[in-house]
Design a protein around this motif. Structure first.
Motif, PDB file in Angstrom:
ATOM      1  N   CYS A  41      46.211  36.170  50.169  1.00  0.00           N
ATOM      2  CA  CYS A  41      46.736  35.082  49.343  1.00  0.00           C
ATOM      3  C   CYS A  41      46.810  35.505  47.885  1.00  0.00           C
ATOM      4  O   CYS A  41      47.805  35.229  47.195  1.00  0.00           O
ATOM      5  CB  CYS A  41      45.854  33.841  49.482  1.00  0.00           C
ATOM      6  SG  CYS A  41      45.990  32.968  51.066  1.00  0.00           S
ATOM      7  N   LYS A  42      45.774  36.184  47.411  1.00  0.00           N
ATOM      8  CA  LYS A  42      45.775  36.654  46.021  1.00  0.00           C
ATOM      9  C   LYS A  42      46.984  37.562  45.762  1.00  0.00           C
ATOM     10  O   LYS A  42      47.657  37.462  44.724  1.00  0.00           O
ATOM     11  CB  LYS A  42      44.475  37.401  45.738  1.00  0.00           C
ATOM     12  CG  LYS A  42      44.432  38.188  44.429  1.00  0.00           C
ATOM     13  CD  LYS A  42      44.440  37.273  43.225  1.00  0.00           C
ATOM     14  CE  LYS A  42      44.346  38.084  41.940  1.00  0.00           C
ATOM     15  NZ  LYS A  42      43.110  38.870  41.825  1.00  0.00           N
ATOM     16  N   ALA A 101      40.655  28.502  43.289  1.00  0.00           N
ATOM     17  CA  ALA A 101      40.509  29.891  42.857  1.00  0.00           C
ATOM     18  C   ALA A 101      41.731  30.334  42.062  1.00  0.00           C
ATOM     19  O   ALA A 101      42.866  29.974  42.388  1.00  0.00           O
ATOM     20  CB  ALA A 101      40.302  30.816  44.051  1.00  0.00           C
ATOM     21  N   SER A 102      41.479  31.115  41.022  1.00  0.00           N
ATOM     22  CA  SER A 102      42.537  31.665  40.185  1.00  0.00           C
ATOM     23  C   SER A 102      41.920  32.775  39.342  1.00  0.00           C
ATOM     24  O   SER A 102      40.688  32.918  39.288  1.00  0.00           O
ATOM     25  CB  SER A 102      43.137  30.582  39.277  1.00  0.00           C
ATOM     26  OG  SER A 102      44.118  31.109  38.401  1.00  0.00           O
ATOM     27  N   ASP A 103      42.733  33.553  38.680  1.00  0.00           N
ATOM     28  CA  ASP A 103      42.231  34.484  37.669  1.00  0.00           C
ATOM     29  C   ASP A 103      42.282  33.874  36.275  1.00  0.00           C
ATOM     30  O   ASP A 103      41.882  34.511  35.305  1.00  0.00           O
ATOM     31  CB  ASP A 103      43.034  35.799  37.707  1.00  0.00           C
ATOM     32  CG  ASP A 103      42.659  36.662  38.898  1.00  0.00           C
ATOM     33  OD1 ASP A 103      41.561  36.464  39.464  1.00  0.00           O
ATOM     34  OD2 ASP A 103      43.466  37.525  39.277  1.00  0.00           O
ATOM     35  N   GLN A 135      33.312  29.958  48.938  1.00  0.00           N
ATOM     36  CA  GLN A 135      33.282  30.450  47.568  1.00  0.00           C
ATOM     37  C   GLN A 135      32.892  31.930  47.501  1.00  0.00           C
ATOM     38  O   GLN A 135      33.452  32.688  46.706  1.00  0.00           O
ATOM     39  CB  GLN A 135      32.341  29.593  46.730  1.00  0.00           C
ATOM     40  CG  GLN A 135      32.870  28.171  46.559  1.00  0.00           C
ATOM     41  CD  GLN A 135      32.297  27.467  45.359  1.00  0.00           C
ATOM     42  OE1 GLN A 135      31.092  27.474  45.161  1.00  0.00           O
ATOM     43  NE2 GLN A 135      33.139  26.861  44.564  1.00  0.00           N
ATOM     44  N   ALA A 136      31.944  32.346  48.333  1.00  0.00           N
ATOM     45  CA  ALA A 136      31.570  33.763  48.356  1.00  0.00           C
ATOM     46  C   ALA A 136      32.754  34.625  48.756  1.00  0.00           C
ATOM     47  O   ALA A 136      32.982  35.705  48.180  1.00  0.00           O
ATOM     48  CB  ALA A 136      30.403  33.976  49.316  1.00  0.00           C
ATOM     49  N   ASN A 137      33.529  34.164  49.714  1.00  0.00           N
ATOM     50  CA  ASN A 137      34.702  34.931  50.150  1.00  0.00           C
ATOM     51  C   ASN A 137      35.806  34.932  49.090  1.00  0.00           C
ATOM     52  O   ASN A 137      36.487  35.943  48.891  1.00  0.00           O
ATOM     53  CB  ASN A 137      35.223  34.380  51.475  1.00  0.00           C
ATOM     54  CG  ASN A 137      34.274  34.664  52.635  1.00  0.00           C
ATOM     55  OD1 ASN A 137      33.391  35.520  52.530  1.00  0.00           O
ATOM     56  ND2 ASN A 137      34.451  33.959  53.743  1.00  0.00           N
ATOM     57  N   LEU A 138      35.984  33.804  48.410  1.00  0.00           N
ATOM     58  CA  LEU A 138      36.986  33.744  47.351  1.00  0.00           C
ATOM     59  C   LEU A 138      36.631  34.661  46.182  1.00  0.00           C
ATOM     60  O   LEU A 138      37.498  35.289  45.575  1.00  0.00           O
ATOM     61  CB  LEU A 138      37.139  32.304  46.839  1.00  0.00           C
ATOM     62  CG  LEU A 138      37.868  31.313  47.745  1.00  0.00           C
ATOM     63  CD1 LEU A 138      37.697  29.892  47.222  1.00  0.00           C
ATOM     64  CD2 LEU A 138      39.350  31.660  47.864  1.00  0.00           C
ATOM     65  N   ARG A 139      35.340  34.758  45.872  1.00  0.00           N
ATOM     66  CA  ARG A 139      34.906  35.568  44.723  1.00  0.00           C
ATOM     67  C   ARG A 139      35.193  37.056  44.910  1.00  0.00           C
ATOM     68  O   ARG A 139      35.204  37.812  43.936  1.00  0.00           O
ATOM     69  CB  ARG A 139      33.416  35.356  44.465  1.00  0.00           C
ATOM     70  CG  ARG A 139      33.097  34.013  43.838  1.00  0.00           C
ATOM     71  CD  ARG A 139      31.676  33.932  43.311  1.00  0.00           C
ATOM     72  NE  ARG A 139      31.423  32.608  42.763  1.00  0.00           N
ATOM     73  CZ  ARG A 139      30.792  31.642  43.419  1.00  0.00           C
ATOM     74  NH1 ARG A 139      30.331  31.856  44.645  1.00  0.00           N
ATOM     75  NH2 ARG A 139      30.605  30.462  42.847  1.00  0.00           N
ATOM     76  N   GLN A 140      35.427  37.468  46.141  1.00  0.00           N
ATOM     77  CA  GLN A 140      35.765  38.868  46.370  1.00  0.00           C
ATOM     78  C   GLN A 140      37.153  39.215  45.833  1.00  0.00           C
ATOM     79  O   GLN A 140      37.471  40.388  45.652  1.00  0.00           O
ATOM     80  CB  GLN A 140      35.668  39.197  47.855  1.00  0.00           C
ATOM     81  CG  GLN A 140      34.264  39.079  48.418  1.00  0.00           C
ATOM     82  CD  GLN A 140      34.175  39.514  49.866  1.00  0.00           C
ATOM     83  OE1 GLN A 140      34.840  40.461  50.291  1.00  0.00           O
ATOM     84  NE2 GLN A 140      33.353  38.830  50.652  1.00  0.00           N
ATOM     85  N   SER A 141      37.982  38.203  45.583  1.00  0.00           N
ATOM     86  CA  SER A 141      39.357  38.445  45.138  1.00  0.00           C
ATOM     87  C   SER A 141      39.712  37.791  43.819  1.00  0.00           C
ATOM     88  O   SER A 141      40.659  38.233  43.158  1.00  0.00           O
ATOM     89  CB  SER A 141      40.346  37.962  46.215  1.00  0.00           C
ATOM     90  OG  SER A 141      40.217  38.719  47.404  1.00  0.00           O
ATOM     91  N   GLY A 158      48.193  34.374  37.187  1.00  0.00           N
ATOM     92  CA  GLY A 158      47.645  33.068  36.852  1.00  0.00           C
ATOM     93  C   GLY A 158      47.841  32.025  37.924  1.00  0.00           C
ATOM     94  O   GLY A 158      47.576  30.835  37.694  1.00  0.00           O
ATOM     95  N   GLY A 159      48.277  32.446  39.111  1.00  0.00           N
ATOM     96  CA  GLY A 159      48.501  31.507  40.205  1.00  0.00           C
ATOM     97  C   GLY A 159      47.210  30.897  40.708  1.00  0.00           C
ATOM     98  O   GLY A 159      46.104  31.383  40.427  1.00  0.00           O
ATOM     99  N   ILE A 160      47.343  29.826  41.485  1.00  0.00           N
ATOM    100  CA  ILE A 160      46.188  29.045  41.943  1.00  0.00           C
ATOM    101  C   ILE A 160      46.201  28.959  43.464  1.00  0.00           C
ATOM    102  O   ILE A 160      47.245  28.717  44.082  1.00  0.00           O
ATOM    103  CB  ILE A 160      46.222  27.625  41.356  1.00  0.00           C
ATOM    104  CG1 ILE A 160      46.122  27.676  39.826  1.00  0.00           C
ATOM    105  CG2 ILE A 160      45.090  26.765  41.922  1.00  0.00           C
ATOM    106  CD1 ILE A 160      46.356  26.332  39.150  1.00  0.00           C
TER     107      ILE A 160
END
Length: 282
Positions: free
Chosen positions: A177-178, A235-237, A205-211, A184-186
Protein backbone atom coordinates in the motif's frame (compact mmCIF):
# COMPACT_ATOMS: atom_id res chain seq x y z
CA UNK A 1 -38.41 -17.60 7.30
CA UNK A 2 -39.88 -15.23 9.93
CA UNK A 3 -39.13 -14.24 13.54
CA UNK A 4 -35.76 -16.00 13.58
CA UNK A 5 -32.94 -14.90 15.87
CA UNK A 6 -29.53 -14.73 14.21
CA UNK A 7 -26.44 -14.36 16.37
CA UNK A 8 -23.21 -12.63 15.53
CA UNK A 9 -20.36 -15.01 16.32
CA UNK A 10 -17.28 -12.76 16.20
CA UNK A 11 -16.44 -12.77 19.92
CA UNK A 12 -15.96 -16.07 21.81
CA UNK A 13 -17.63 -14.91 25.05
CA UNK A 14 -20.10 -12.29 23.76
CA UNK A 15 -23.13 -12.66 21.54
CA UNK A 16 -25.12 -9.98 19.74
CA UNK A 17 -28.38 -11.34 18.36
CA UNK A 18 -30.65 -9.84 15.72
CA UNK A 19 -34.36 -10.55 15.43
CA UNK A 20 -34.82 -11.37 11.77
CA UNK A 21 -38.33 -10.34 10.78
CA UNK A 22 -37.29 -11.77 7.42
CA UNK A 23 -34.15 -13.45 6.16
CA UNK A 24 -33.99 -11.82 2.74
CA UNK A 25 -30.95 -13.64 1.40
CA UNK A 26 -28.56 -16.36 2.45
CA UNK A 27 -25.71 -17.72 0.34
CA UNK A 28 -22.48 -19.58 0.89
CA UNK A 29 -20.31 -17.90 -1.71
CA UNK A 30 -16.97 -19.25 -2.84
CA UNK A 31 -15.35 -17.11 -0.15
CA UNK A 32 -17.75 -16.51 2.73
CA UNK A 33 -21.23 -16.97 4.21
CA UNK A 34 -23.45 -14.01 3.28
CA UNK A 35 -26.71 -13.26 5.11
CA UNK A 36 -29.02 -10.26 4.69
CA UNK A 37 -31.88 -9.96 7.15
CA UNK A 38 -34.50 -7.41 8.12
CA UNK A 39 -34.62 -6.16 11.72
CA UNK A 40 -37.30 -3.88 13.28
CA UNK A 41 -34.70 -1.55 14.83
CA UNK A 42 -31.79 -1.53 12.38
CA UNK A 43 -33.54 -2.15 9.08
CA UNK A 44 -31.64 -4.41 6.72
CA UNK A 45 -28.50 -6.00 8.12
CA UNK A 46 -25.62 -7.70 6.28
CA UNK A 47 -23.48 -10.35 7.97
CA UNK A 48 -20.44 -12.14 6.52
CA UNK A 49 -19.28 -15.34 8.20
CA UNK A 50 -21.47 -14.53 11.19
CA UNK A 51 -20.06 -11.02 11.68
CA UNK A 52 -22.10 -7.81 11.33
CA UNK A 53 -20.83 -5.74 8.40
CA UNK A 54 -23.41 -2.97 8.30
CA UNK A 55 -26.99 -2.04 8.97
CA UNK A 56 -29.16 0.51 7.19
CA UNK A 57 -29.74 2.35 10.46
CA UNK A 58 -26.15 3.08 11.53
CA UNK A 59 -23.91 2.45 8.50
CA UNK A 60 -23.30 6.19 8.11
CA UNK A 61 -21.09 6.25 11.22
CA UNK A 62 -18.39 3.94 9.88
CA UNK A 63 -18.58 5.04 6.27
CA UNK A 64 -18.36 8.77 7.02
CA UNK A 65 -15.40 8.31 9.34
CA UNK A 66 -13.59 5.90 7.02
CA UNK A 67 -13.81 8.37 4.14
CA UNK A 68 -13.90 11.94 5.43
CA UNK A 69 -11.13 11.88 8.02
CA UNK A 70 -8.38 10.95 5.52
CA UNK A 71 -9.78 12.95 2.60
CA UNK A 72 -10.22 16.12 4.64
CA UNK A 73 -6.86 15.51 6.30
CA UNK A 74 -5.16 15.15 2.94
CA UNK A 75 -6.83 18.20 1.48
CA UNK A 76 -6.12 17.51 -2.19
CA UNK A 77 -6.94 13.86 -2.86
CA UNK A 78 -7.76 13.22 -6.51
CA UNK A 79 -7.34 9.45 -6.74
CA UNK A 80 -8.67 7.13 -4.04
CA UNK A 81 -8.35 3.35 -3.74
CA UNK A 82 -10.85 1.34 -1.69
CA UNK A 83 -9.96 -2.26 -0.84
CA UNK A 84 -13.14 -4.16 0.05
CA UNK A 85 -16.23 -2.15 0.87
CA UNK A 86 -18.44 -4.02 -1.59
CA UNK A 87 -21.61 -2.58 -0.07
CA UNK A 88 -20.65 0.80 -1.57
CA UNK A 89 -21.04 2.94 1.54
CA UNK A 90 -17.43 4.08 1.71
CA UNK A 91 -17.47 4.69 -2.04
CA UNK A 92 -20.59 6.84 -1.63
CA UNK A 93 -18.88 9.04 0.94
CA UNK A 94 -15.62 9.32 -1.04
CA UNK A 95 -17.55 10.56 -4.06
CA UNK A 96 -19.09 13.37 -2.03
CA UNK A 97 -15.71 15.11 -2.37
CA UNK A 98 -15.79 17.11 -5.63
CA UNK A 99 -12.00 17.04 -5.91
CA UNK A 100 -11.95 13.25 -6.28
CA UNK A 101 -11.40 12.44 -9.94
CA UNK A 102 -11.30 8.64 -9.67
CA UNK A 103 -12.35 6.16 -7.01
CA UNK A 104 -11.10 2.63 -7.64
CA UNK A 105 -12.75 -0.14 -5.65
CA UNK A 106 -11.23 -3.61 -5.50
CA UNK A 107 -13.71 -6.11 -4.01
CA UNK A 108 -12.94 -9.81 -3.89
CA UNK A 109 -16.54 -11.10 -3.70
CA UNK A 110 -18.93 -10.08 -6.49
CA UNK A 111 -21.89 -11.36 -4.46
CA UNK A 112 -21.39 -8.66 -1.83
CA UNK A 113 -21.70 -5.97 -4.49
CA UNK A 114 -24.65 -7.58 -6.27
CA UNK A 115 -26.64 -8.45 -3.17
CA UNK A 116 -25.95 -5.04 -1.64
CA UNK A 117 -27.32 -3.37 -4.76
CA UNK A 118 -30.33 -5.69 -4.74
CA UNK A 119 -31.28 -5.60 -1.07
CA UNK A 120 -29.59 -2.48 0.39
CA UNK A 121 -29.41 0.04 -2.51
CA UNK A 122 -29.65 3.05 -0.19
CA UNK A 123 -26.15 2.28 1.09
CA UNK A 124 -24.37 2.84 -2.22
CA UNK A 125 -26.99 5.42 -3.29
CA UNK A 126 -25.98 5.30 -6.95
CA UNK A 127 -22.20 5.40 -6.29
CA UNK A 128 -21.51 2.50 -8.63
CA UNK A 129 -23.07 4.49 -11.50
CA UNK A 130 -20.84 7.51 -10.93
CA UNK A 131 -18.44 7.90 -13.89
CA UNK A 132 -15.56 8.40 -11.43
CA UNK A 133 -16.03 4.86 -10.07
CA UNK A 134 -13.77 2.07 -11.30
CA UNK A 135 -14.93 -1.27 -9.87
CA UNK A 136 -12.67 -4.32 -10.03
CA UNK A 137 -13.69 -7.76 -8.78
CA UNK A 138 -10.28 -8.97 -7.73
CA UNK A 139 -8.02 -9.78 -4.79
CA UNK A 140 -6.97 -6.50 -3.16
CA UNK A 141 -3.74 -8.04 -1.87
CA UNK A 142 -2.68 -9.01 -5.36
CA UNK A 143 -3.84 -5.68 -6.78
CA UNK A 144 -1.61 -3.52 -4.58
CA UNK A 145 1.29 -5.91 -5.12
CA UNK A 146 1.08 -5.62 -8.91
CA UNK A 147 -0.50 -2.29 -9.90
CA UNK A 148 1.49 0.58 -11.36
CA UNK A 149 -1.22 3.09 -10.39
CA UNK A 150 -0.69 5.59 -7.59
CA UNK A 151 -3.28 6.93 -5.17
CA UNK A 152 -3.50 9.85 -2.77
CA UNK A 153 -5.59 7.93 -0.22
CA UNK A 154 -6.06 4.18 0.29
CA UNK A 155 -8.98 2.93 2.42
CA UNK A 156 -8.98 -0.70 3.53
CA UNK A 157 -12.66 -1.32 4.26
CA UNK A 158 -12.22 -4.93 5.33
CA UNK A 159 -13.80 -7.56 7.50
CA UNK A 160 -11.95 -8.75 10.60
CA UNK A 161 -8.58 -10.49 10.16
CA UNK A 162 -9.93 -13.96 9.46
CA UNK A 163 -10.74 -15.84 6.26
CA UNK A 164 -10.19 -13.93 3.00
CA UNK A 165 -9.34 -10.71 4.91
CA UNK A 166 -6.45 -12.11 6.98
CA UNK A 167 -3.85 -11.01 4.43
CA UNK A 168 -5.06 -7.41 4.61
CA UNK A 169 -3.47 -7.00 8.05
CA UNK A 170 0.11 -8.05 7.28
CA UNK A 171 3.25 -5.90 7.08
CA UNK A 172 3.73 -7.08 3.49
CA UNK A 173 0.32 -5.78 2.47
CA UNK A 174 0.91 -2.45 4.20
CA UNK A 175 4.28 -2.14 2.45
CA UNK A 176 2.57 -2.66 -0.91
CA UNK A 177 0.00 0.00 0.00
CA UNK A 178 2.82 2.40 0.85
CA UNK A 179 4.35 1.78 -2.59
CA UNK A 180 1.00 2.66 -4.21
CA UNK A 181 0.65 5.99 -2.41
CA UNK A 182 1.71 9.36 -3.73
CA UNK A 183 4.03 11.50 -1.60
CA UNK A 184 2.27 12.37 1.65
CA UNK A 185 -0.52 9.92 0.90
CA UNK A 186 -2.71 8.43 3.62
CA UNK A 187 -3.65 4.83 4.43
CA UNK A 188 -6.65 4.08 6.68
CA UNK A 189 -7.43 0.53 7.82
CA UNK A 190 -10.02 -1.21 9.96
CA UNK A 191 -8.45 -1.99 13.36
CA UNK A 192 -11.16 -3.58 15.49
CA UNK A 193 -12.85 -2.86 18.83
CA UNK A 194 -10.05 -2.60 21.41
CA UNK A 195 -12.16 -3.53 24.43
CA UNK A 196 -13.03 -6.94 22.95
CA UNK A 197 -10.13 -7.31 20.50
CA UNK A 198 -7.21 -5.92 22.53
CA UNK A 199 -4.50 -7.44 20.33
CA UNK A 200 -5.75 -6.16 16.99
CA UNK A 201 -4.87 -2.46 17.15
CA UNK A 202 -1.34 -3.00 18.56
CA UNK A 203 -0.66 -5.58 15.83
CA UNK A 204 -2.00 -3.29 13.11
CA UNK A 205 0.11 -0.38 14.33
CA UNK A 206 3.28 -2.47 14.69
CA UNK A 207 2.85 -3.69 11.12
CA UNK A 208 2.14 -0.19 9.81
CA UNK A 209 5.25 1.21 11.51
CA UNK A 210 7.41 -1.03 9.36
CA UNK A 211 6.48 1.12 6.34
CA UNK A 212 5.23 4.52 7.54
CA UNK A 213 6.90 7.35 9.45
CA UNK A 214 3.67 8.42 11.19
CA UNK A 215 1.14 5.92 12.55
CA UNK A 216 -1.90 6.58 14.70
CA UNK A 217 -5.54 5.69 15.24
CA UNK A 218 -8.90 7.36 15.65
CA UNK A 219 -12.20 6.19 17.06
CA UNK A 220 -15.85 5.96 16.10
CA UNK A 221 -18.91 4.68 17.93
CA UNK A 222 -21.34 2.62 15.85
CA UNK A 223 -24.13 0.90 17.83
CA UNK A 224 -23.89 -2.44 16.04
CA UNK A 225 -20.09 -2.72 16.38
CA UNK A 226 -20.47 -3.90 19.96
CA UNK A 227 -17.97 -3.44 22.75
CA UNK A 228 -17.43 0.33 22.77
CA UNK A 229 -15.28 2.40 20.46
CA UNK A 230 -14.10 0.97 17.16
CA UNK A 231 -10.69 2.07 15.91
CA UNK A 232 -9.42 2.89 12.45
CA UNK A 233 -5.66 2.82 11.92
CA UNK A 234 -4.12 5.85 10.21
CA UNK A 235 -0.72 5.94 8.49
CA UNK A 236 1.25 8.41 6.39
CA UNK A 237 4.73 9.87 6.09
CA UNK A 238 3.22 13.31 6.75
CA UNK A 239 2.02 13.52 10.35
CA UNK A 240 0.40 16.91 9.80
CA UNK A 241 -2.29 15.35 7.65
CA UNK A 242 -3.99 13.56 10.53
CA UNK A 243 -5.40 16.63 12.26
CA UNK A 244 -4.78 19.89 10.39
CA UNK A 245 -5.44 23.20 12.14
CA UNK A 246 -9.11 23.64 13.12
CA UNK A 247 -9.67 26.47 10.66
CA UNK A 248 -8.18 24.36 7.87
CA UNK A 249 -10.46 21.41 8.63
CA UNK A 250 -13.51 23.70 8.72
CA UNK A 251 -12.58 25.36 5.44
CA UNK A 252 -12.06 22.00 3.73
CA UNK A 253 -15.35 20.64 5.07
CA UNK A 254 -17.19 23.68 3.72
CA UNK A 255 -15.40 23.53 0.37
CA UNK A 256 -16.35 19.86 0.00
CA UNK A 257 -19.98 20.68 0.78
CA UNK A 258 -20.12 18.24 3.69
CA UNK A 259 -22.98 20.02 5.44
CA UNK A 260 -25.38 17.07 5.55
CA UNK A 261 -23.23 14.46 7.29
CA UNK A 262 -24.82 12.63 10.20
CA UNK A 263 -21.74 11.72 12.26
CA UNK A 264 -18.61 13.37 10.88
CA UNK A 265 -18.05 17.09 11.55
CA UNK A 266 -14.98 19.30 11.67
CA UNK A 267 -14.99 19.07 15.47
CA UNK A 268 -15.49 15.30 15.46
CA UNK A 269 -12.50 14.99 13.10
CA UNK A 270 -10.11 16.39 15.68
CA UNK A 271 -11.81 14.76 18.67
CA UNK A 272 -11.63 11.29 17.13
CA UNK A 273 -7.85 11.27 17.53
CA UNK A 274 -8.17 11.95 21.30
CA UNK A 275 -8.05 8.32 22.39
CA UNK A 276 -9.43 7.02 25.68
CA UNK A 277 -6.56 6.05 27.98
CA UNK A 278 -6.97 2.28 27.64
CA UNK A 279 -6.86 2.54 23.83
CA UNK A 280 -3.92 4.91 23.87
CA UNK A 281 -2.03 2.53 26.15
CA UNK A 282 -2.68 -0.33 23.74
Amino acid sequence: MTDDWIAETLHPAWRQTFLASRVLYREKTDLQDLVILENPTFGRVMLLDGVTQLTERDEFVYHEMMAHVPLIGHGAARRVLIIGGGDGGTLREVLRHPGVEQATMVEIDRSVVDRGLEYMPSVSAGAFDDPRTHLLIADGIRFVAETTERFDVILVDSTDPTGPAAGLFTPEFYADCKRCLTEGGILVVQAGVPFLQPDELPRVQANLRQSFASVGAYVLAAPTYVGGFMTLGWASDDASRAVPAPEVITARVQAAGLTQTRYYTDNVHAAAFALPAFIGKA
